[in-house]
Design a protein around this motif. Structure first.
Motif, PDB file in Angstrom:
ATOM      1  N   GLY A 109      -3.363 107.739  32.667  1.00 40.43           N
ATOM      2  CA  GLY A 109      -3.784 106.415  32.065  1.00 40.43           C
ATOM      3  C   GLY A 109      -4.538 106.529  30.740  1.00 40.43           C
ATOM      4  O   GLY A 109      -4.203 107.397  29.930  1.00 40.43           O
ATOM      5  N   ALA A 110      -5.406 105.272  30.259  1.00 36.15           N
ATOM      6  CA  ALA A 110      -5.924 105.547  29.052  1.00 36.15           C
ATOM      7  C   ALA A 110      -7.014 106.362  28.691  1.00 36.15           C
ATOM      8  O   ALA A 110      -7.606 107.015  29.349  1.00 36.15           O
ATOM      9  CB  ALA A 110      -6.488 103.935  28.565  1.00 36.15           C
ATOM     10  N   MET A 111      -6.730 106.686  27.519  1.00 36.17           N
ATOM     11  CA  MET A 111      -7.648 107.900  26.883  1.00 36.17           C
ATOM     12  C   MET A 111      -8.999 107.164  26.665  1.00 36.17           C
ATOM     13  O   MET A 111      -9.278 105.909  26.367  1.00 36.17           O
ATOM     14  CB  MET A 111      -7.494 108.438  25.577  1.00 36.17           C
ATOM     15  N   ALA A 112     -10.384 107.995  27.327  1.00 36.09           N
ATOM     16  CA  ALA A 112     -11.436 107.423  27.038  1.00 36.09           C
ATOM     17  C   ALA A 112     -11.772 106.917  25.675  1.00 36.09           C
ATOM     18  O   ALA A 112     -11.570 107.715  24.491  1.00 36.09           O
ATOM     19  CB  ALA A 112     -12.410 108.534  27.620  1.00 36.09           C
ATOM     20  N   GLU A 113     -12.515 105.921  25.467  1.00 35.50           N
ATOM     21  CA  GLU A 113     -12.960 105.323  24.201  1.00 35.50           C
ATOM     22  C   GLU A 113     -14.111 106.270  23.460  1.00 35.50           C
ATOM     23  O   GLU A 113     -14.398 106.281  22.492  1.00 35.50           O
ATOM     24  CB  GLU A 113     -13.615 103.920  24.187  1.00 35.50           C
ATOM     25  N   THR A 114     -15.079 106.773  24.517  1.00 35.63           N
ATOM     26  CA  THR A 114     -16.033 107.630  23.983  1.00 35.63           C
ATOM     27  C   THR A 114     -15.775 109.273  24.454  1.00 35.63           C
ATOM     28  O   THR A 114     -15.404 109.465  25.478  1.00 35.63           O
ATOM     29  CB  THR A 114     -17.442 107.200  24.698  1.00 35.63           C
ATOM     30  N   LEU A 115     -16.061 109.973  23.621  1.00 36.44           N
ATOM     31  CA  LEU A 115     -15.899 111.424  23.845  1.00 36.44           C
ATOM     32  C   LEU A 115     -17.353 111.961  24.266  1.00 36.44           C
ATOM     33  O   LEU A 115     -18.455 111.675  23.986  1.00 36.44           O
ATOM     34  CB  LEU A 115     -15.848 112.262  22.377  1.00 36.44           C
ATOM     35  N   VAL A 121     -13.299 119.273  23.850  1.00 34.85           N
ATOM     36  CA  VAL A 121     -12.714 118.098  24.486  1.00 34.85           C
ATOM     37  C   VAL A 121     -11.490 118.260  24.661  1.00 34.85           C
ATOM     38  O   VAL A 121     -10.579 119.014  23.903  1.00 34.85           O
ATOM     39  CB  VAL A 121     -12.771 117.011  23.213  1.00 34.85           C
ATOM     40  N   VAL A 122     -10.835 117.951  25.967  1.00 34.07           N
ATOM     41  CA  VAL A 122      -9.585 118.177  26.360  1.00 34.07           C
ATOM     42  C   VAL A 122      -9.274 116.863  27.045  1.00 34.07           C
ATOM     43  O   VAL A 122      -9.774 116.502  28.282  1.00 34.07           O
ATOM     44  CB  VAL A 122      -9.282 119.380  27.270  1.00 34.07           C
ATOM     45  N   GLN A 123      -8.342 116.052  26.651  1.00 33.82           N
ATOM     46  CA  GLN A 123      -7.761 114.612  27.333  1.00 33.82           C
ATOM     47  C   GLN A 123      -6.442 114.745  27.535  1.00 33.82           C
ATOM     48  O   GLN A 123      -5.633 114.835  26.160  1.00 33.82           O
ATOM     49  CB  GLN A 123      -8.297 113.580  26.566  1.00 33.82           C
ATOM     50  N   LEU A 124      -5.842 114.649  28.827  1.00 32.34           N
ATOM     51  CA  LEU A 124      -4.561 114.619  28.990  1.00 32.34           C
ATOM     52  C   LEU A 124      -3.908 113.496  29.766  1.00 32.34           C
ATOM     53  O   LEU A 124      -4.751 112.863  30.886  1.00 32.34           O
ATOM     54  CB  LEU A 124      -4.230 115.947  29.954  1.00 32.34           C
TER      55      LEU A 124
END
Length: 238
Positions: A109-115, A121-124
């Motif tokens: 799905g969409a990447m998070a707006e806030t980290l 940080v790893v977003q897949l």
């Protein structure tokens, strides 16, 4: 004018010339002493005070395939990048097979707006980051000084490099990639060697660590230095 008066300027001139000559001679002597000291410091003292430093590089390449298994050659090079001679005491390889989950996964799905407030940080979006993995190879060597058993010496002079090849096998139908992890334990050659022993970590990997008698005397283990290196290699066909 008397002779005493006439000899005054001459004596003064002689004294000035002698003083100037003495100063020049002293400067030359001091310069020579400094040059000798600098040479001795750079050649003997500085290397003895410098900490040991060894770098590790790894090269992985496919060398064949049979019955669905892929043969991979690893070339691990250790290089003394410091100023002092080092004694390599232990070397371990751990090869971990990794399977990646694709498709409908919780992270899709969409990447998070806030980290997140984190140091990593790893977003897949379309697959999950593999957790753990399966250890498919454990390989370790204790060199001379690290064990009382017969073993080969492994010293490295400043700038010297040594390479070691190893072929291992992986199943590309079971894993998408492999993680090749190297750990090197070493100390200054001028320091007493640190006895090591192999241990199995909770994740199934092996490591060369200071043995229990040495751990009981922390001052003896203080000379031990470790260097870790890891690389990931895809098993997919290029």
């Amino acid at each position: 004018m008397s002779k005493e008066a006439e000899s005054g300027p001459t004596a003064s001139k002689f004294s000035a010339e002698a003083l100037n000559s003495a100063v020049q001679t002293l400067a030359i002597v001091l310069a020579g002493v400094w040059a000798v000291y600098t040479f001795i410091y750079e050649a003997k003292i500085a290397p003895g005070l410098a900490p040991p430093s060894v770098s590790v590089t790894t090269k992985l390449e496919r060398v064949g395939e049979k019955d669905g298994m892929l043969a991979i050659r690893s070339t691990v090079t250790r290089t003394n990048v410091g100023q002092t001679e080092v004694r390599v005491l232990g070397l371990t390889y751990n090869v971990v097979g990794v399977k990646v989950r694709f498709g409908k996964v919780p992270s899709a799905g969409a990447m998070a707006e806030t980290l997140p407030k984190s140091n990593t940080v790893v977003q897949l979006r379309y697959y999950n980051e593999p957790e753990g993995g399966e250890v498919i190879l454990r390989y370790g060597v204790l060199f001379e000084g690290a064990t009382a058993l017969p073993s080969e010496p492994s010293g490295l002079n400043p700038g010297e490099a040594v390479s070691r090849d190893l072929i291992f096998y992986a199943d590309p139908a079971k894993f998408d990639s492999i993680q090749f992890l190297v750990e090197l334990a070493y100390a200054k050659m001028s320091e007493p060697p640190v006895p090591l022993a192999f241990e199995v970590r909770p994740d199934g990997r092996i490591a060369a660590v200071s043995d229990p008698p040495c751990q009981a005397k922390p001052s003896r283990c203080r000379a031990l230095v470790t260097t870790d290196f890891g690389t990931e290699f895809s098993l997919w066909q290029p």
